[in-house]
Design an enzyme around this catalytic site. Sequence first.
Site, PDB file in Angstrom:
ATOM      1  CE  LYS A 216      31.380  22.467  41.653  1.00 30.22           C
ATOM      2  NZ  LYS A 216      30.468  23.538  42.104  1.00 30.22           N
ATOM      3  CD  GLU A 297      45.384  26.741  32.639  1.00 36.00           C
ATOM      4  OE1 GLU A 297      46.100  27.734  32.915  1.00 36.00           O
ATOM      5  OE2 GLU A 297      45.882  25.674  32.242  1.00 36.00           O
ATOM      6  CB  CYS A 331      43.382  34.341  37.181  1.00 33.10           C
ATOM      7  SG  CYS A 331      42.808  34.419  35.491  1.00 33.10           S
ATOM      8  CD  GLU A 429      44.821  34.115  43.084  1.00 32.16           C
ATOM      9  OE1 GLU A 429      44.458  33.034  43.558  1.00 32.16           O
ATOM     10  OE2 GLU A 429      44.667  34.425  41.882  1.00 32.16           O
TER      11      GLU A 429
END
Length: 529
Positions: A216, A297, A331, A429
Site C-alpha cells: 500500500k 520504523e 527522518c 518532530e
Amino acid sequence: MAEVAQVVNLKSLPEFKNEPWQDFSKAEVRRAMADALAKVRGEFGREYSLLVAGEWTKSGRTFESRNPSNPSQVIGVLQKATPELAAKAVEDAHAYFAEWRKVPAAQRAAMLLKAGDIVRKRKFEFIAWQVFEAGKTWPEADADVCEAIDFCEYYAREALRYDAPPAVPQFPGERDELRYTPLGVGVVIPPWNFPLAIMGGTTTSALVAGNTVVLKPASDTPVNAAKFVEVLLEAGFPPRAVNFIPGSGGEIGDLLVEHPKTRFISFTGSKEVGLRIVELAAKTQPGQIWIKRVIAEMGGKDAIIVDSECDLDAAVQGVLVSAFGFQGQKCSACSRAIVDQSLYDEFLEKLKAKTEAIRVGPAEDPENYMGPVINASARKKILDYIEIGKGEGRLVTGGKAIEHETGGYFIEPTIFADVDRGARIFQEEIFGPVLAVTKARDFGHALELANDSEYGLTGSVYTKNRDKIERAKDEFHVGNLYFNRKSTGAMVASHPFGGFNMSGTDSKAGGPDYLLQFLQAKSIGEVIA
Ligand code: NAP
C-alpha cells in the site's frame, strides 16, 4: 511467471558497491536530466490500475497525485483500493505464498538483480518522477534512486547468503542443519519521503526472502510506486507475488493490519501510525494462527552536537544540509543543533548567512537548493510549528511561507535560537525546514540535551577530540551515529539504518540483520541410519 530462467550464486556476483551519484555539473548529465523531465512530463495524468490477485484491476474510485511544486499539475490518476479489494489482495497473497516460497532463492535473487538493473538503465526517468511527484531536487532524487538500486543489489546478495547458512555443529549420530524459511504475507506500508528507496527496499526485502507482498504505497507518491511495480513484473516477479493497492491508509490500513492472513507488517512512517499498527497487530483475530511481526520504523528528532573543539565551518555546513536538504523532510534530518557556548554566536552567524543564501523554488529547476514541502496540510502543520517556535525561541531567519507563481508549497528555511530543552520545537518532530538551536555548557551537557528525546534515530557530533568521540559512541543513544559528517545520507551496507526508542524497531535496513525479519529459522535434526 515471466521468463527469468537465470539463477545467480553468491560467489559469481561481484562484491556489493554503492551505486554512484550523478555529477549534475556536467553538461551531458544536465542534458540527459532535462530530456528525462520532458519525457516524464509527457506522461502526466496517466491512469494506473490496482494489481490484485495477479490482475490489473479498477475499483471505479480514483484519486490524483499532484506536483507539490505546482499543484495544478496532475502527475497520475490512481485507482483507490476498496476494503474488499484490500482483503482480496491479502487472501490471494496467502494462497499464492505456497507456490512462491518454493521458487529457489537463486531465482528470486536473479529477479531482484534484474529489477535493479532496469532502474539503473532508466535512472534519469526515475529521478524525474521523484522531482515531480515528491518535490525532490535533482541531487536528492538521484540519491534516492541510487539507494533503491543499492537495496536491490544488497538484498539479492543477502537472500543468497541466508539461503546457504553456515553448518551447525553436528550432534553425534545426527545430520543437523538450520534453514531459513519465509513467513507468509507481508503488508508493506511505506512513507512518501523516500518514494523509491524505502518503498522499493521494504517491498523487495520481503519478496526476495520468499514472502508475498501487499504493497500500500503512500498516497502522496503512488506513481513512483506504480512505476516500480511495473519494473518488478518486467524483471520476472510473478504478478501474484506482489499486490499493488494504493488507497488511503486511514481507510484500509486497519483492515490490512488486522487481517488474520497477514503474517507481518513492514511499516515506515510516523510514530502515531506506527504505534497504532503495533497495537492492532498484537490482537489476535479469529482464524489467526501466528503472532504477527511488526517492523515499524518511525520518526526522529535528530541532533547534531557542535563541540568547542571542532572545525566550525564543517559543522555549519553539516547542520545546514542535514536541516534543510529535502526541506527537512527526512527522518534523519537535523532538527536540533546543540552548540557549545564558546562558539555559539559565531556558529549562528555563519549558519544564518548560509541559510539566507539558499534558493527555494520548484524542484525541477536545478538552481533551487530547496523545493516544496509535500502537500498543503504539511505546509500548514510546519507553519503552525513556526508560530509555536516564535513563542519558544528567538527567530534567527525564515519563518514564513513563500508565495510562488506556481502555487507550490514553499517555506523559508527557518532557524530558532536559544531554544529550551522543554520547548515543543525541541521535542516534537516537525518534519520540515525548521531548526532549533540550543546552547550547551560543555560536552557532557551537550550529550544530555541530545539524549533528552523520546526518539533515537540519527545523531552527529562535530569534534576533533578522540576522548569525546569515544564517550559519544557509548552515551549518545541513537541508532545511527556519525562523527564530523551530516546526520542524513545513510549508505546501504556501510550504515545499516534504524532507530532506538520511539524511532522504531531498529530494523537496520540495508544491513546484515535486515532480511532475518522476513524469515524464520527451522532447525532440523536427522538420525543417521
Ligand atoms: P504517515 O502519515 O505515518 O504515513 C506512512 C504510511 O502509513 C502511508 O503509506 C500512509 O498512507 C499509511 N497510513 C496512514 N494511516 C494509516 C493507518 N491507520 N494504518 C495503516 N497505514 C496508515 O507518515 P508519512 O507522513 O508518510 O512519513 C513521514 C514520517 O515517516 C515521519 O515521521 C518520518 O520521520 C517517518 N520516516 C521514518 C523513517 C525511518 O526509517 N525511521 C524513514 C522515513 C520516514 P496514506 O499516505 O494513505 O496516509
